[in-house]
Motif scaffolding. Structure first.
Motif, PDB file in Angstrom:
ATOM      1  N   SER A   1      14.382 -34.745  17.445  1.00  0.00           N
ATOM      2  CA  SER A   1      13.787 -33.681  18.255  1.00  0.00           C
ATOM      3  C   SER A   1      12.339 -33.451  17.867  1.00  0.00           C
ATOM      4  CB  SER A   1      14.587 -32.391  18.098  1.00  0.00           C
ATOM      5  OG  SER A   1      15.860 -32.509  18.701  1.00  0.00           O
TER       6      SER A   1
ATOM      7  N   THR B   1       9.133 -34.106  20.489  1.00  0.00           N
ATOM      8  CA  THR B   1       8.637 -32.864  21.054  1.00  0.00           C
ATOM      9  C   THR B   1       7.423 -33.091  21.955  1.00  0.00           C
ATOM     10  OG1 THR B   1       7.999 -30.587  20.469  1.00  0.00           O
ATOM     11  CG2 THR B   1       7.068 -32.357  19.136  1.00  0.00           C
TER      12      THR B   1
ATOM     13  N   HIS C   1      11.958 -28.875  21.943  1.00  0.00           N
ATOM     14  CA  HIS C   1      13.182 -29.328  21.274  1.00  0.00           C
ATOM     15  C   HIS C   1      13.460 -28.507  20.006  1.00  0.00           C
ATOM     16  CE1 HIS C   1      13.196 -32.526  24.097  1.00  0.00           C
ATOM     17  NE2 HIS C   1      12.311 -33.284  23.497  1.00  0.00           N
ATOM     18  N   ASP C   2      14.721 -28.551  19.590  1.00  0.00           N
ATOM     19  CA  ASP C   2      15.164 -27.958  18.324  1.00  0.00           C
ATOM     20  C   ASP C   2      14.935 -26.451  18.274  1.00  0.00           C
ATOM     21  OD1 ASP C   2      16.512 -28.412  15.956  1.00  0.00           O
ATOM     22  OD2 ASP C   2      14.703 -28.740  14.766  1.00  0.00           O
TER      23      ASP C   2
END
Length: 787
Positions: free
Chosen positions: A560, A564, A737-738
């Motif tokens: 992730s 990104t 992400h994440d």
């Protein structure tokens, strides 16, 4: 209503010291003559934002033109402040977190890369221990555990004690708390509320908070600032705004619209939503219910339909999972299905926090220097698979050295070098017997080189001069994911003597791929799988299978960060990256082990059965029917249907009035990623790897808010930065992400880095009433820097 001890509703109480000067109020408008900002959403991320505002304000106010002028912070949410909708404290205690108690924090730590000040505080586990130890009723082990809480964290707790009565209300849970416990959602909500109230109490002089118990439904730019329309008919005006809304609503799909428009009968459909928000009261006792989804929402819904209706689990050593269910008679009979047809694997019982996966092959690449977008399928997937196979083999060899071999008759000589052969010979022959310490080391080295060679072959770009449309060029563009697994499995297989000991990742990816002769046969297969997985979970770090699967799961966070802000091309996101999260989620983000023990008990009681994978759904005159093409005779008819999952928000199908106003006004857009064109040679290209990338305008929409990663500010439809509006957290997950994972101590959590940089930007804009670009880019852009 959630109340504090003095009777004031907790979600609208403010610290008196910060309300000495009431904000201006003009009819239905909340505005302030002072600098102001608004946080929309008061769950975990909103709470962290408030803490980061308090930590950063003094420094930024000193830098602002004209010095400090105070700051009003409007906190807007229609649910429990601090806890938010998901973690509110009035939900049943049987609903638990999927995260371990000592793996959650809302505080920064020494070594964190946030730009603002470090403020240490207790993890959820440490907070529980300190709260119970200070109650005067703690068991003997609790004070001893409290003594091991780092001093800085303990001081933070001592400076702001928990509310009166908390330890008594949660006595049994606190008494049994361990670092690896799965706390109730309600208890985590209490921790979040404490974090919010602590942040509120410690706000610097001149900073005050005004709480608004309402939903934000619209946002308009005016000459006075950003005007936010609330669900109660009032408005709030602020200089800068942060959307920290968490899960936003998504419009119903075409299939859901058909379900909602079905003929009015006695049938019941419970649409996708957080389980605590779903209305299960219409599901009759003893009736059949089709349940779609076998992830975490499935387990929560099962709990509400069993324990929540008066049932009880008791210990029974003779039962398959060690538990037996005592029904209340109020339970329905659940027929469960999902695309893969089986429940998520349970979490391993490590007796503490999970180990840190090495990810040797994935971390060997300096991803920060890789040109974007990256072909995940070719560059990352082979390394992730290789790491999983290596961790499995290393764990197997540690536990059973005789299971591995360095027999040159069975191992491809290309995998070995002279040093390996000499080492094997000196240790007593070509087969590692486990009697020598050097032989296993030689085998691990040989396995590592064999995997490296397989990765290198998969990761080869097309050879120079390959004709357009050739197999080599097509493979360079998109190697087959399953073939990658098979090739790496083949590279490791000769080193493992017994085929039964080998890591079957292909079987994990393609679950229930055969055809079952009857529902009974499929049911038995699922139950055996769940029981076998529980036995593996009990082995903790001594399960080769779980070691390989944990490595795969752990690769999600690292991937992730690499991917990104458009780090992967569109094809990769739709193939390998998606597969990693699908399989990694099933094997690494499953329920606590006790949930799968309960599931086996419910199966034994005849209250849960499994339909099969990829089951169809039809609307019938009396309700619904479902059938799996992989299980003969699996058709089930039921008067009720429960969709046990939550939709991930997409701007392209948003049902949020707030998001819609931003889109319609051109202040927001969906983040887009580039796609590969058909492989071909560009003019003047050598032909080695000519994959032209289309412009972002012709790319693929992700559904996430497009934001500036350095500040969290919205990217407007014309590609310019919005002057005042930020998005933090889940609505930007498809961009950054994440963002879904709670902050984990010792990891420099992405969420806390995000809330710090967004808070700094929002403060700066509020103080200046216009953006100062120099302030927004002092923090490195996220991604590819730390994996």
């Amino acid at each position: 209503m959630f109340e504090t001890p003095n009777g004031v509703p907790r979600h609208i109480q403010s610290s008196a010291s910060h309300l000495a000067q009431p904000s201006a109020y003009n009819g239905d408008m909340h505005s302030s003559p002072r600098p102001s900002l608004a946080i929309i959403g008061a769950g975990p991320r909103g709470t962290s934002l408030l803490e980061r505002i308090g930590a950063n304000y003094a420094q930024l106010a000193a830098q602002a033109a004209g010095g400090a002028r105070g700051l009003d912070v409007h906190v807007i949410d229609d649910t429990q402040t601090g806890a938010g909708r998901i973690w509110r404290t009035d939900q049943p205690r049987d609903l638990c977190m999927n995260t371990l108690a000592d793996a959650v924090t809302l505080f920064t730590e020494p070594g964190s890369t946030v730009a603002g000040p470090i403020v240490e505080g207790p993890t959820l586990y440490e907070w529980c221990v300190l709260a119970f130890a200070g109650s005067g009723s703690a068991s003997a082990g609790i004070p001893a555990a409290a003594a091991f809480v780092p001093a800085a964290r303990a001081r933070t707790f001592a400076a702001h004690p928990v509310r009166a009565g908390l330890a008594a209300e949660y006595r049994s849970e606190l008494a049994a708390m361990r670092p690896e416990s799965h706390p109730s959602r309600a208890l985590y909500g209490e921790y979040l509320i404490w974090c919010f109230e602590r942040a509120l109490a410690l706000l610097p002089e001149g900073v005050r908070v005004i709480r608004h118990v309402a939903r934000a439904e619209g946002l308009t730019r005016t000459g006075d600032g950003e005007r936010i329309a609330l669900s109660d008919g009032t408005t709030v005006t602020a200089g800068s705004v942060v959307l920290a809304t968490g899960w936003m609503p998504t419009a119903a799909t075409a299939a859901e619209q058909q379900l909602a428009a079905r003929p009015q009968t006695a049938s019941v459909w419970v649409p996708p939503e957080s389980p605590i928000e779903q209305d299960l009261s219409q599901i009759a006792a003893g009736s059949a219910v089709i349940m779609r989804g076998l992830g975490m929402s499935f387990f929560d819904t099962l709990s509400l339909l069993t324990l929540g209706r008066g049932g009880e689990f008791v210990t029974d050593a003779a039962a398959p999972g060690g538990l037996r269910y005592l029904p209340s008679g109020e339970e329905p009979v659940v027929f469960a299905t999902s695309r893969r047809g089986v429940p998520f694997r349970s979490k391993s019982l490590y007796g503490g926090l999970p180990p840190r996966a090495e990810l040797r092959f994935l971390r060997a690449v300096d991803w920060a220097t890789e040109p974007r977008p990256i072909n995940f399928d070719r560059r990352l997937w082979p390394r992730i698979v290789g790491d999983a196979f290596l961790d499995h083999a290393r764990t197997l060899g540690r536990l059973h050295p005789d299971a591995l071999t360095l027999d040159v008759a069975s191992v491809d000589a290309a995998s070995l070098d002279e040093a390996s052969l000499d080492e094997a010979s000196l240790s007593g022959g070509p087969v590692a017997s486990g009697t020598s310490a050097s032989a296993p080391a030689a085998i691990f080295d040989a396995i590592t080189r064999s995997i490296e060679r397989a990765i290198a072959e998969i990761d080869q770009p097309a050879s120079a001069g390959s004709p357009v449309g050739s197999d080599s060029l097509a493979h360079a563009a998109a190697p087959d994911l399953h073939d990658t697994v098979a090739r790496i499995a083949g590279a490791v297989a000769p080193f493992i003597v017994d085929p039964a000991d080998r890591f079957d990742l292909s079987g994990e990816i393609e679950l229930a791929s055969g055809v079952f002769a009857s529902p009974e046969e499929f049911d038995a297969w699922v139950r055996q799988r769940v029981a076998a997985d529980l036995r593996e979970a009990e082995l903790g770090v001594d399960s080769p299978l779980k070691a390989g699967l944990w490595s795969l799961s752990a690769a999600r966070a690292a991937s992730s960060r690499i991917g990104t802000v458009g780090g992967f091309d569109a094809e990769s996101r739709a193939s390998g990256f998606r597969m990693l999260f699908t399989v990694g989620g099933m094997v690494g983000s499953g329920p606590p082990a006790f949930r799968n023990r309960q599931l086996l008990a419910l199966c034994e009681a005849g209250l849960v059965r499994f339909i099969g994978p990829n089951a169809s759904l039809d609307i019938t005159p009396d309700g619904f029917a479902s059938e799996s093409p992989s299980v003969a005779g699996s058709r089930v008819e039921a008067p009720a249907l429960v969709d046990a999952w939550m939709h991930f928000h997409s701007l392209d199908a948003t049902a949020s009035p707030l998001a819609r106003t931003l889109l319609d006004s051109g202040r927001a857009r969906s983040f887009r990623v580039a796609r590969r064109q058909s492989p071909g040679k560009a003019a003047g290209d050598s032909g080695a790897e000519a994959f032209a990338i289309e412009s972002s305008a012709a790319g693929v929409s992700t559904g996430g808010f497009d934001v500036d990663p350095a500040s969290g500010r919205l990217m407007q439809a014309d590609g310019t930065l919005d002057p005042a509006v930020h998005v933090a957290g889940i609505p930007a997950d498809q961009t950054l992400h994440d963002t879904v994972i709670s902050p984990m101590p010792g990891t420099d959590p992405p969420m806390l880095r995000e809330t710090d940089r967004v808070a700094r930007s929002a403060i700066s804009i509020a103080l200046a009433q216009h953006p100062s670009l120099e302030l927004f880019h002092t923090t490195p852009v996220e991604g590819a820097l730390r994996v």
